[in-house]
Design an enzyme around this catalytic site. Structure first.
Site, PDB file in Angstrom:
ATOM      1  N   GLY A  46     -14.322   2.367  -6.174  1.00  0.00           N
ATOM      2  CA  GLY A  46     -14.213   3.751  -5.827  1.00  0.00           C
ATOM      3  C   GLY A  46     -12.572   3.834  -5.853  1.00  0.00           C
ATOM      4  O   GLY A  46     -12.189   2.723  -5.571  1.00  0.00           O
ATOM      5  N   GLN A  51      -4.020   6.573  -4.410  1.00  0.00           N
ATOM      6  CA  GLN A  51      -4.127   5.263  -4.348  1.00  0.00           C
ATOM      7  C   GLN A  51      -2.600   4.752  -5.509  1.00  0.00           C
ATOM      8  O   GLN A  51      -2.835   3.463  -5.186  1.00  0.00           O
ATOM      9  CB  GLN A  51      -5.440   4.806  -4.469  1.00  0.00           C
ATOM     10  CG  GLN A  51      -6.465   4.546  -2.699  1.00  0.00           C
ATOM     11  CD  GLN A  51      -8.041   4.220  -2.915  1.00  0.00           C
ATOM     12  OE1 GLN A  51      -8.665   4.877  -3.183  1.00  0.00           O
ATOM     13  NE2 GLN A  51      -7.497   2.590  -2.305  1.00  0.00           N
ATOM     14  N   CYS A  94     -11.771  -1.339   0.772  1.00  0.00           N
ATOM     15  CA  CYS A  94     -10.518  -0.217   0.132  1.00  0.00           C
ATOM     16  C   CYS A  94      -9.625  -0.976  -0.080  1.00  0.00           C
ATOM     17  O   CYS A  94      -9.434  -2.241  -0.113  1.00  0.00           O
ATOM     18  CB  CYS A  94      -9.886   0.379   1.730  1.00  0.00           C
ATOM     19  SG  CYS A  94      -8.872   1.545   0.152  1.00  0.00           S
ATOM     20  N   LEU A  95      -9.483  -0.625  -2.131  1.00  0.00           N
ATOM     21  CA  LEU A  95      -8.581  -1.347  -2.531  1.00  0.00           C
ATOM     22  C   LEU A  95      -7.238  -1.588  -1.979  1.00  0.00           C
ATOM     23  O   LEU A  95      -6.100  -2.048  -2.150  1.00  0.00           O
ATOM     24  CB  LEU A  95      -8.215  -1.238  -3.999  1.00  0.00           C
ATOM     25  CG  LEU A  95     -10.153  -1.536  -4.960  1.00  0.00           C
ATOM     26  CD1 LEU A  95      -9.578  -0.487  -6.485  1.00  0.00           C
ATOM     27  CD2 LEU A  95     -10.292  -2.813  -4.742  1.00  0.00           C
ATOM     28  N   HIS A 136     -15.585   8.476   1.538  1.00  0.00           N
ATOM     29  CA  HIS A 136     -14.560   7.598   2.665  1.00  0.00           C
ATOM     30  C   HIS A 136     -13.540   7.385   0.997  1.00  0.00           C
ATOM     31  O   HIS A 136     -12.304   8.066   1.566  1.00  0.00           O
ATOM     32  CB  HIS A 136     -15.372   5.977   1.526  1.00  0.00           C
ATOM     33  CG  HIS A 136     -14.063   5.091   1.478  1.00  0.00           C
ATOM     34  ND1 HIS A 136     -13.764   3.403   2.616  1.00  0.00           N
ATOM     35  CD2 HIS A 136     -12.896   4.721   0.325  1.00  0.00           C
ATOM     36  CE1 HIS A 136     -12.861   3.571   2.107  1.00  0.00           C
ATOM     37  NE2 HIS A 136     -12.195   3.588   0.836  1.00  0.00           N
ATOM     38  N   GLU A 137     -13.698   7.942  -0.424  1.00  0.00           N
ATOM     39  CA  GLU A 137     -12.464   8.484  -1.317  1.00  0.00           C
ATOM     40  C   GLU A 137     -11.652  10.129  -1.276  1.00  0.00           C
ATOM     41  O   GLU A 137     -10.973  10.050  -1.581  1.00  0.00           O
ATOM     42  CB  GLU A 137     -13.237   8.592  -2.832  1.00  0.00           C
ATOM     43  CG  GLU A 137     -13.602   6.704  -3.043  1.00  0.00           C
ATOM     44  CD  GLU A 137     -12.762   5.646  -2.479  1.00  0.00           C
ATOM     45  OE1 GLU A 137     -12.176   6.099  -3.192  1.00  0.00           O
ATOM     46  OE2 GLU A 137     -13.174   5.157  -2.892  1.00  0.00           O
ATOM     47  N   HIS A 140      -9.445   9.637   1.320  1.00  0.00           N
ATOM     48  CA  HIS A 140      -7.845   9.271   0.762  1.00  0.00           C
ATOM     49  C   HIS A 140      -7.191  10.557   0.163  1.00  0.00           C
ATOM     50  O   HIS A 140      -6.003  10.775   0.383  1.00  0.00           O
ATOM     51  CB  HIS A 140      -8.485   8.837  -0.186  1.00  0.00           C
ATOM     52  CG  HIS A 140      -8.332   6.958  -0.265  1.00  0.00           C
ATOM     53  ND1 HIS A 140      -7.672   6.555   0.570  1.00  0.00           N
ATOM     54  CD2 HIS A 140      -9.682   5.854  -0.171  1.00  0.00           C
ATOM     55  CE1 HIS A 140      -8.385   5.613   0.755  1.00  0.00           C
ATOM     56  NE2 HIS A 140      -9.579   4.874   0.033  1.00  0.00           N
TER      57      HIS A 140
HETATM   58 NI    NI Z   1     -10.235   3.446   0.047  1.00  0.00          NI
END
Ligand code: NI
Length: 175
Positions: A46, A51, A94-95, A136-137, A140
């Site tokens: 995701g 991000q 998470c990236l 989760h997304e 963000h």
């Molecule tokens: Ni993330």
């Protein structure tokens, strides 16, 4: 399409609240495609627009396992309308928090609405890993990272390690 560079924590841009988009036009579709390409290249399951430094409520997701056919989701203005009281524990990464993983409790089932790639209003009810990933997304978009659910001590340790790793990385770049 283009690969975008992913911002890593700690960074003020990851703590900001993103704004809804007016609609899904060519510009937002290009953003969705680039996010998806960047996510697959990472690889990740995701990615949210903030991000990559874009403060817009746009997320992409594909939770397919390696041997499954991918099912990419491109969502604008996702909004959770209902969440189950039952929760599940999922190991999350998470990236923007590279190389750290932790279990986070999420609603097991959610119902949401969003604007799709064709600017249509859509609804979705889902559960398990996909539901957890969507939560989760969406976090963000509200400036929340999964490490915000951990203890202050744990979070501090992770952020300190990320700062250290970033400094080492900077030293590697030749002048
Ligand atoms: Ni993330």
């Amino acid at each position: 399409m283009a690969l975008l560079s992913v911002i890593t924590a700690p960074d003020a841009r990851l703590k900001a609240k993103s704004l809804p988009v007016d609609g899904v036009d060519g510009e937002i579709r290009a953003l969705m495609d680039n996010l998806l390409e960047t996510m697959y290249a990472a690889p990740g399951v995701g990615l949210a627009a903030p991000q990559v430094g874009v403060q817009k409520r746009v997320i992409v997701i594909d939770v397919a396992e390696k041997d499954e056919t991918g099912e990419p989701f491109r969502l604008a203005n996702p909004e959770i309308l209902w969440a189950s009281e039952e929760t599940i524990l999922c190991e999350e990464g998470c990236l923007s928090v590279p190389e750290f993983f932790a279990e986070v409790s999420r609603a097991e089932r959610i119902r949401l609405r969003y604007r799709d790639y064709d600017n249509k209003d859509c609804g979705l009810e889902t559960e398990g890993r996909l539901a957890a990933c969507i939560q989760h997304e969406i976090d963000h978009l509200d400036g929340v990272l999964f490490i915000d659910y951990l203890s202050v001590l744990k979070r501090r340790i992770i952020l300190r390690k990320l700062i250290k790793a970033r400094k080492l990385q900077a030293q590697k770049i030749p002048a």
